[in-house]
Design an enzyme around this catalytic site. Structure first.
Site, PDB file in Angstrom:
ATOM      1  N   GLY A 102       0.829  -1.206   0.000  1.00 37.09           N
ATOM      2  CA  GLY A 102       0.000   0.000   0.000  1.00 37.09           C
ATOM      3  C   GLY A 102       0.859   1.250   0.000  1.00 37.09           C
ATOM      4  N   ARG A 130      -7.783  -2.759  -1.416  1.00 39.31           N
ATOM      5  CA  ARG A 130      -7.557  -1.630  -0.501  1.00 39.31           C
ATOM      6  C   ARG A 130      -8.050  -0.297  -1.073  1.00 39.31           C
ATOM      7  NH1 ARG A 130      -1.833  -2.249   2.299  1.00 39.31           N
ATOM      8  NH2 ARG A 130      -2.804  -0.741   3.709  1.00 39.31           N
ATOM      9  N   ASP A 327       0.852  -0.510  13.000  1.00 38.20           N
ATOM     10  CA  ASP A 327       1.203  -1.810  12.399  1.00 38.20           C
ATOM     11  C   ASP A 327       1.515  -2.873  13.447  1.00 38.20           C
ATOM     12  OD1 ASP A 327       0.889  -0.775   9.869  1.00 38.20           O
ATOM     13  OD2 ASP A 327       3.001  -0.231   9.658  1.00 38.20           O
ATOM     14  N   ARG A 402       2.058  -9.463   8.599  1.00 44.17           N
ATOM     15  CA  ARG A 402       2.056  -9.265  10.049  1.00 44.17           C
ATOM     16  C   ARG A 402       1.129 -10.260  10.760  1.00 44.17           C
ATOM     17  NH1 ARG A 402       5.485  -5.084  10.112  1.00 44.17           N
ATOM     18  NH2 ARG A 402       5.126  -3.414   8.602  1.00 44.17           N
TER      19      ARG A 402
HETATM   20  C1  S3P Z   1       3.161   3.760   6.232  1.00 41.74           C
HETATM   21  C2  S3P Z   1       2.074   4.305   6.834  1.00 41.74           C
HETATM   22  C3  S3P Z   1       1.051   3.511   7.538  1.00 41.74           C
HETATM   23  C4  S3P Z   1       1.528   2.105   7.859  1.00 41.74           C
HETATM   24  C5  S3P Z   1       2.236   1.489   6.695  1.00 41.74           C
HETATM   25  C6  S3P Z   1       3.437   2.317   6.291  1.00 41.74           C
HETATM   26  C7  S3P Z   1       4.113   4.635   5.536  1.00 41.74           C
HETATM   27  O1  S3P Z   1      -0.092   3.395   6.728  1.00 41.74           O
HETATM   28  O2  S3P Z   1       0.436   1.298   8.248  1.00 41.74           O
HETATM   29  O3  S3P Z   1       2.667   0.160   6.996  1.00 41.74           O
HETATM   30  O4  S3P Z   1       5.243   4.204   5.240  1.00 41.74           O
HETATM   31  O5  S3P Z   1       3.763   5.788   5.261  1.00 41.74           O
HETATM   32  P1  S3P Z   1      -1.239   4.531   6.685  1.00 41.74           P
HETATM   33  O6  S3P Z   1      -0.685   5.726   6.042  1.00 41.74           O
HETATM   34  O7  S3P Z   1      -2.332   3.923   5.867  1.00 41.74           O
HETATM   35  O8  S3P Z   1      -1.631   4.739   8.107  1.00 41.74           O
END
Ligand code: S3P
Length: 450
Positions: A102, A130, A327, A402
């Site tokens: 993501g 997502r 996380d 995870r």
């Molecule tokens: C991340 C932000 C978080 C985290 C992801 C990494 C990042 O997600 O859960 O594993 O590197 O900016 P969200 O921005 O959706 O909170």
């Protein structure tokens, strides 16, 4: 370095004795993505040591090559990036495959939003579920054209346009959304501003500065942060040192905390104050945690974390802390299952749109392992009984690294072994998890001797 095939590999974790040893964990995932992205936008040669060589980050490296960067890895493990400069990305010849990531998906959508071509994005089954509207909407406001599956799901195509700067208040606390907009702002004339009512991890801001950009950050009285970036600044190549990922260290910290007699030290862990909530929370649960050797390394706080095993107690985790440990909840649920008393964790709606619905998938697996719990829309209440749960289940990981690692940690302490249906997903963020844990005394993937 290869991206793994989709073959499922079941992995079993057996009850083990005390964990002992000193080790490091692979590099921080958030910083690794950003070092490759900013290295691509910079002029000159950026070097990165400690880069996480997990599948998520390798997807970003491959995408940066497609966008014109020259990226190599020397035998010593240092990565070298010859960037193209702001406003000079090349049109990718192929679809950008974002795999499970993501972060890669959302940050890169911002990166290419001003480029004069169409970029096609795809990913795995998890990523295709997502929500991308959270980044597609502000990018559309800036002028980008985005065509996607229904409800802004992947795959999608993004046609870059001459963007207009925006002033955007984040509707969800998300560092990915903030970073997407700031990256889009990099090649946009004028000032792009992001307001975050609740501060999220600030690696993008820190690293932009490390690459020579001016980024203004204003902390308001109500706790919100306003980040402003003047577009079309040049970035200078930089040397980046990536510390160990606190999110990976969390699995070892919880394993050591729940297994009596354990004594482990994880060296060189990133301790950015917007990421370190898990250590504070484990401390409140009664874990014996010592943090030492705290120092600043390339603008980020880093230190060594020592954890000794004992009996944890249930607590109420403040929802306001969720962002700094978002996380880490799956493995915190495991700590709660091993504790004496009830642990309540709320304010976690975002967990439902991670690599899997982490509340639902964890709840189902924990119940199958004999843990008493109540699933809430925005969290979970776990009733720890101070005796190890039964275990003895095979848990579906739902393409979520995870989830896999959390249940392997549970298996280390539960009465009967715990199996995850697919351990290959751990390659996403923690290559070598099994070997590292076994080196400390775990019995993962093989039958216990006793
Ligand atoms: C991340 C932000 C978080 C985290 C992801 C990494 C990042 O997600 O859960 O594993 O590197 O900016 P969200 O921005 O959706 O909170």
């Amino acid at each position: 370095m290869t991206i793994s095939t989709n073959e499922s590999i079941p992995v079993t974790s057996y009850k083990c004795g005390a964990l002992t040893g000193t080790m490091t964990v692979p590099g921080d995932k958030s910083m690794s993505h950003r070092s490759l992205i900013l290295g691509t936008l910079a002029l000159g040669e950026t070097t990165v040591t400690g880069l996480l060589e997990g599948e998520d980050v390798l997807c970003t490296a491959e995408a940066m090559r497609q966008l014109g960067a020259r990226i190599t890895r020397s035998e010593s493990g240092t990565w070298h990036i010859e960037g193209v400069g702001v406003g000079a990305l090349q049109e990718p010849k192929n679809v950008l495959e974002m795999g499970n990531s993501g972060t890669a998906a959302r940050l890169l959508m911002g990166l290419v939003a001003n480029a004069p071509f169409t970029t096609f994005f795809s990913g795995d089954a998890s990523l295709h579920k997502r929500p991308m509207g959270r980044v597609a909407n502000p990018l559309r406001q800036m002028g980008a054209e985005i065509t996607s599956r229904s409800e802004d799901r992947f795959p999608l195509a993004l046609t870059g346009r001459d963007l207009m700067p925006i002033s955007y208040t984040l509707p969800v606390a998300s560092a990915q959304v903030k970073s997407c907009i700031l990256l889009a702002g990099m090649d946009t004339a004028g000032t792009t501003t992001v307001t975050e009512p609740k501060p999220t991890r600030d690696h993008t801001e820190n690293m932009l500065r490390h690459f020579g950009a001016r980024v203004d950050v204003e902390l308001k009285n109500d706790g919100s942060r306003v980040i402003s970036l003047e577009g079309q600044q040049e970035l200078r190549a930089a040397d980046v040192i990536v510390p160990g990922d606190p999110s990976s260290a969390a699995f070892i910290a919880v394993a050591a905390a729940i297994i009596p007699g354990s004594d482990v030290t994880i060296e060189n862990v990133g301790l950015n104050p917007l990421r370190d909530g898990i250590f504070e929370t484990l401390g409140e649960m009664g874990a014996d945690i010592q943090i030492s050797n705290v120092r600043l390394q390339a603008g980020e706080q880093v230190g060594d974390v020592q954890v000794k095993g004992g009996l944890l107690k249930g607590i109420e985790v403040p929802p306001s802390r969720a962002i700094s440990m978002i996380d880490e909840y799956p493995v915190l649920f495991v700590a709660a299952a091993m504790a004496a008393g009830t642990t309540t964790m709320r304010g976690l709606k975002e967990l439902r749109v991670k690599e899997s619905d982490r509340i639902a998938v964890m709840a189902e697996g924990l119940k199958a392992c004999g843990v008493e719990l109540e699933e809430l829309e925005d969290g979970i209440i776990i009733h720890g009984r101070a005796v190890p749960p039964k275990g003895g289940a095979t848990v579906a990981t739902e393409l979520d690294h995870r989830i896999a690692m959390s249940f392997l940690v549970l298996g280390m302490a539960s009465q009967e072994p715990v199996t995850v249906d697919d351990g290959s997903v751990m390659e996403t963020s923690f290559p070598g998890f099994t070997q590292l844990m076994n080196g400390l005394g775990a019995q993962i993937g093989k039958k216990a001797d006793t």
